[in-house]
Design a protein around this motif. Structure first.
Motif: not given
Length: 333
Positions: A151-159, A187-193
């Motif tokens: 539902g969010f874009e992007g990923n974590l591991f980048r080589k 998720s640990l990565d999700w936040f709200k203002t």
């Protein structure tokens, strides 16, 4: 029933596009805290200790599970917010420790193998539904080089791999391999203002200033919280995926969450779809909803010391090895 018989049941029941359900038990082998571990953290917090009924709250944590202890006690809004914050910090600390582990890729192999197994036998797609906040699924998908959809874009591991034809081919293949990860409790990565904007900041050491973690903390309030976004859309999507799935593999899931259970139970009871459960210990709810109900095709594997207890519609048995663990389960499947 011997190990070969169990292997045949696994292969039969999971032959048709299995959807994976990950519970907290799936994260424990990777160093993530249990509910008891989280309760120990809450007990040591000075703010919670200052709550008017803290003694009863902490006593209930010992006598019953953490979630019921929170439900059984009236807590101030300040205490509820503190529990959310401490829950995020506790799990995030362990998650980041795993992420920085030099042996991470090796440790994640059971999950990576699981993803590969399902994607290569399905039309390049896999759905994972989880009540966990951690990023283990995302790590495994990145290590397998597939595309994560949350539902969010992007990923974590980048080589950095450069721009050769071989690398370009791998990139195209990664875009075609899609793993949908539906985190129904956040998720640990999700936040709200404060303005209700929903954002994702990966791998934060601390909660960003001015933001609230988008995780549903333990307790009955999670059922009102999940009427809000992004939980509402994620749960609706999970319901659709349960209907589409051909079978189900539950890993470390205790069957104690009414957000995802109704559709899952409906599919295994009314639609007759097979279910396989692997867990350290099958909960009473797991036995009630799966083994003791009108489910035609089920297999439960749980720890029995150095062996595995097998409970199935085809019979019961004790087989050698820790087939209930994902690592050995993948060797049998």
């Amino acid at each position: 029933m011997n190990l070969n018989d169990v292997a045949k049941i696994i292969q039969e029941y999971l032959a048709d596009s299995p959807l994976v359900v990950l519970g907290s038990g799936a994260s424990v082998p990777y160093g993530l805290p249990t509910m008891r571990g989280l309760a120990d953290v809450l007990r040591k917090d000075a703010l919670l200790q200052a709550e008017e009924n803290s003694a009863k709250l902490f006593s209930d944590m010992d006598l019953i599970d953490l979630e019921k202890a929170i439900d059984n006690n009236t807590l101030s809004d300040k205490a509820k917010k503190r529990i959310r914050t401490l829950t995020w910090k506790c799990i995030n600390e362990k998650d980041l420790k795993l992420f920085k582990d030099k042996n991470l890729e090796e440790k994640m192999q059971p999950l990576v193998k699981l993803i590969k197994k399902i994607i290569t036998t399905s039309p390049n797609q896999l759905t994972i539904v989880t009540t966990n906040y951690d990023r283990l699924s995302e790590y495994a998908v990145d290590l397998y080089r597939a595309t994560t959809v949350t539902g969010f874009e992007g990923n974590l591991f980048r080589k950095f791999d450069g721009f050769s034809e071989h690398v370009n081919s791998k990139r195209i293949a990664a875009r075609e391999r899609v793993v949908k990860i539906l985190k129904v409790h956040g998720s640990l990565d999700w936040f709200k203002t404060e303005n209700e904007d929903i954002v994702s900041f990966p791998l934060q050491k601390q909660i960003p200033s001015g933001y609230t973690p988008l995780i549903v903390p333990p307790g009955k309030e999670k059922y009102s919280t999940t009427h809000d976004e992004p939980y509402r859309s994620i749960i609706e999507e999970a319901d659709k995926e349960f209907k589409k799935a051909g079978s189900f593999l539950c890993i470390g899931y205790g069957f104690n969450d009414s957000h995802i259970q109704p559709k899952l139970i409906s599919q295994i009871k009314n639609a007759g779809k097979p279910i396989v459960v692997i867990t350290k210990e099958a909960t009473a709810e797991c036995m009630r909803l799966v083994a003791d109900s009108n489910v035609k095709k089920y297999l439960i594997l749980e720890d029995n010391g150095s062996e595995t207890r097998v409970i199935s519609n085809k019979g019961k048995a004790i087989v050698s090895g820790n087939v209930w663990s994902l690592n050995e389960f993948m060797e049998v499947w």
